[in-house]
Structures are given as C-alpha cells and as structure tokens.
Design a protein around this motif. Structure first.
Motif, short mmCIF file in Angstrom:
data_model
loop_
_atom_site.label_atom_id
_atom_site.label_comp_id
_atom_site.label_asym_id
_atom_site.label_seq_id
_atom_site.Cartn_x
_atom_site.Cartn_y
_atom_site.Cartn_z
N VAL A 19 2.95 -10.00 18.39
CA VAL A 19 1.89 -9.00 18.20
C VAL A 19 1.17 -9.29 16.88
O VAL A 19 1.79 -9.37 15.83
N PRO A 20 -0.15 -9.48 16.93
CA PRO A 20 -0.89 -9.81 15.70
C PRO A 20 -0.69 -8.76 14.62
O PRO A 20 -0.73 -7.55 14.88
N GLY A 21 -0.47 -9.23 13.41
CA GLY A 21 -0.26 -8.35 12.27
C GLY A 21 -0.54 -9.09 10.98
O GLY A 21 -0.99 -10.24 11.00
N PRO A 22 -0.25 -8.48 9.86
CA PRO A 22 -0.55 -9.12 8.57
C PRO A 22 0.21 -10.44 8.36
O PRO A 22 -0.33 -11.36 7.73
N ASP A 23 1.44 -10.55 8.86
CA ASP A 23 2.18 -11.80 8.71
C ASP A 23 1.45 -12.95 9.38
O ASP A 23 1.30 -14.04 8.80
N LEU A 24 0.98 -12.72 10.60
CA LEU A 24 0.27 -13.77 11.34
C LEU A 24 -1.02 -14.15 10.62
O LEU A 24 -1.35 -15.33 10.51
N VAL A 25 -1.75 -13.16 10.13
CA VAL A 25 -3.00 -13.43 9.42
C VAL A 25 -2.74 -14.32 8.21
O VAL A 25 -3.45 -15.31 7.98
N LEU A 26 -1.71 -14.00 7.44
CA LEU A 26 -1.41 -14.78 6.23
C LEU A 26 -0.98 -16.20 6.57
O LEU A 26 -1.39 -17.15 5.90
N VAL A 27 -0.13 -16.35 7.58
CA VAL A 27 0.35 -17.69 7.93
C VAL A 27 -0.79 -18.56 8.44
O VAL A 27 -0.92 -19.73 8.05
N LEU A 82 -2.11 -4.44 1.85
CA LEU A 82 -3.01 -5.06 2.82
C LEU A 82 -4.47 -4.95 2.39
O LEU A 82 -5.24 -5.90 2.54
N LEU A 83 -4.85 -3.80 1.86
CA LEU A 83 -6.23 -3.63 1.41
C LEU A 83 -6.54 -4.56 0.24
O LEU A 83 -7.62 -5.15 0.18
N TRP A 84 -5.59 -4.71 -0.66
CA TRP A 84 -5.79 -5.59 -1.81
C TRP A 84 -5.91 -7.05 -1.37
O TRP A 84 -6.81 -7.79 -1.81
N MET A 85 -5.02 -7.47 -0.46
CA MET A 85 -5.05 -8.86 0.00
C MET A 85 -6.30 -9.14 0.83
O MET A 85 -6.90 -10.21 0.73
N GLY A 86 -6.68 -8.17 1.68
CA GLY A 86 -7.89 -8.36 2.47
C GLY A 86 -9.12 -8.49 1.61
O GLY A 86 -9.96 -9.36 1.83
N ALA A 87 -9.22 -7.65 0.57
CA ALA A 87 -10.36 -7.73 -0.35
C ALA A 87 -10.35 -9.06 -1.11
O ALA A 87 -11.41 -9.65 -1.35
N SER A 88 -9.17 -9.54 -1.48
CA SER A 88 -9.07 -10.82 -2.18
C SER A 88 -9.55 -11.98 -1.31
O SER A 88 -10.24 -12.88 -1.79
N MET A 89 -9.18 -11.94 -0.02
CA MET A 89 -9.61 -13.00 0.89
C MET A 89 -11.12 -12.97 1.09
O MET A 89 -11.78 -14.02 1.12
N LEU A 90 -11.69 -11.78 1.22
CA LEU A 90 -13.14 -11.69 1.38
C LEU A 90 -13.86 -12.16 0.12
O LEU A 90 -14.94 -12.75 0.20
N ARG A 109 -0.24 -21.43 -5.17
CA ARG A 109 0.96 -21.12 -5.95
C ARG A 109 1.54 -19.77 -5.56
O ARG A 109 2.73 -19.54 -5.76
N GLY A 110 0.71 -18.88 -5.01
CA GLY A 110 1.18 -17.53 -4.73
C GLY A 110 1.51 -17.28 -3.27
O GLY A 110 1.69 -16.11 -2.89
N GLY A 111 1.58 -18.33 -2.46
CA GLY A 111 1.85 -18.14 -1.04
C GLY A 111 3.16 -17.43 -0.76
O GLY A 111 3.23 -16.51 0.05
N TYR A 112 4.21 -17.86 -1.46
CA TYR A 112 5.54 -17.26 -1.27
C TYR A 112 5.50 -15.77 -1.63
O TYR A 112 6.01 -14.93 -0.87
N ALA A 113 4.91 -15.45 -2.78
CA ALA A 113 4.87 -14.06 -3.24
C ALA A 113 4.09 -13.18 -2.27
O ALA A 113 4.51 -12.06 -1.94
N ARG A 114 2.94 -13.69 -1.78
CA ARG A 114 2.14 -12.91 -0.84
C ARG A 114 2.90 -12.67 0.45
O ARG A 114 2.88 -11.56 0.99
#
Length: 212
Positions: A19-27, A82-90, A109-114
């Motif tokens: 099921v699509p979710g934040p994990d899938l988006v990040l990967v 999620l809102l913070w990460m989405g805004a960062s990607m945009l 460098r921050g992939g693991y932390a995210r």
C-alpha cells in the motif's frame, strides 16, 4: 503456527508493504538518486520497524496504543514529519543547479535518518504491530516466541521488499534521466504533503467528533 497461518500473515504483511505510503515515497525518491542513498533510506526504514518490533515484543505497543492520547500524539508527530519532508522535497525542485547539488549531497548523508524517523513516527506501522500482529500470535504457551518470530518476519520481509524495490527502480533506469528525477521528487513531495495533511485532518476529526 501452521503453514496456513504463516501464509495468511505473509499476505497481510505484503499488503501492508505494498500500500503506497511515506516509506515507498522515500525509497523511490532515494533510489533514483543512487543505490547507496536508496539502500541507506531502506536501512533506516527497517531500523524503524525494528524499533516497533522491539516495542511489540516487550508488550509496550499495546500499552502505548491503549494510553489516552498516546496514539494522537504519534499521529500528530507523524503528520509533522511528513509535512516537513514533503516541503523539503518540493524546495529542492525549485533550487538552482548549484543548490540542487548541495541538497543532493545533504540528502544522501541523511537517507538513513529520514527513513528511520519516517517509519518510527508512522502510525500505520504502529497499528500493524498493535492490531494485525496479535491476530496471529494468539494466547497460551509459546505466545512470546510467536511474537518474536513474527516481529523478525516483518523486519526481514520489509528488508527484502525494499531491496527488490530499489533493484526494480534501478533496472528501469529512472536514475539516468534528470527530468525523471525532478518529476519523482516533485510527485514525492506532493504525496508526502497530501499524506501528512490527510493524517492531520483525520486526527483533528477524531479529536473533535466526540464533542459533536
């Protein structure tokens, strides 16, 4: 647990992962930028699942979910992440070429932390361990060992799932196109914002509805 129970559990886990979710988006976003970043993000997500698994094995997940307001706090925290990460990607899609290169290096460098923070604060992961897992554990002798075995299966299954996901993304060659990377980043940012807003709205509705 018999073979049928394991098969049913594997199907439930597969559905939860698919099921699509934040994990899938990040990967997906990370894997288009490099195998190392994709793997680092996936490892962070699996580490978040390990935290959930340890809490479930210790019996802390059930206590957390049953505590008044605890689930609401997790939902609000997850929505904020999620809102913070989405805004960062945009923001990276509007960067200049030099700024984008700096953002790329920082995000690598921050992939693991995210990955870890996103999964650790993901209410869906918490509820899977609190609501789905107990249905396969049961009661009586061996319940503790079944809990440990199922938690280990979740972690290992997720690791395999994300490894296959990264391999497929690289196989299709999305990483070779700067335009594809930009589109994936844009869509990923929008998706995270929408998921975050949806989670925030459902949490707010849950808080308001008892008084209406």
């Amino acid at each position: 647990m018999g073979a049928e129970s394991w098969a049913a559990f594997a199907l439930a886990l597969l559905v939860a992962l698919a099921v699509p979710g934040p994990d899938l988006v990040l990967v997906v976003h990370s894997a288009t930028r490099g195998v190392r970043e994709g793997a680092s993000t996936a490892v962070g997500i699996v580490a978040g699942l390990m935290l959930h698994a340890l809490l479930a094995a210790a019996g802390a997940t059930a206590l957390l979910v049953s505590a008044p307001g605890a689930l609401t706090i997790v939902q609000l925290l997850g929505a904020g992440v999620l809102l913070w990460m989405g805004a960062s990607m945009l923001r990276t899609t509007r960067s200049t070429e030099l700024e984008a290169a700096k953002d790329f290096e920082h995000q690598s460098r921050g992939g693991y932390a995210r990955g870890f923070v996103t999964n650790a604060t993901n209410p869906k992961a918490l509820l899977f361990f609190a609501a789905i897992l107990p249905q396969f554990i049961g009661h009586g002798d061996g319940a503790k060992m079944r809990t440990v075995a199922l938690c280990a299966a979740v972690v290992l299954g997720a690791g395999l799932w994300w490894a296959v996901t990264i391999a497929l993304i690289r196989l299709f060659g999305f990483h070779r196109s700067p335009a594809a990377d930009r589109i994936i980043t844009l869509l990923g940012g929008v998706a995270l914002l929408l998921i975050g807003v949806g989670l925030l709205a459902s949490t707010a509705y849950g808080l308001i509805s008892p008084y209406t």
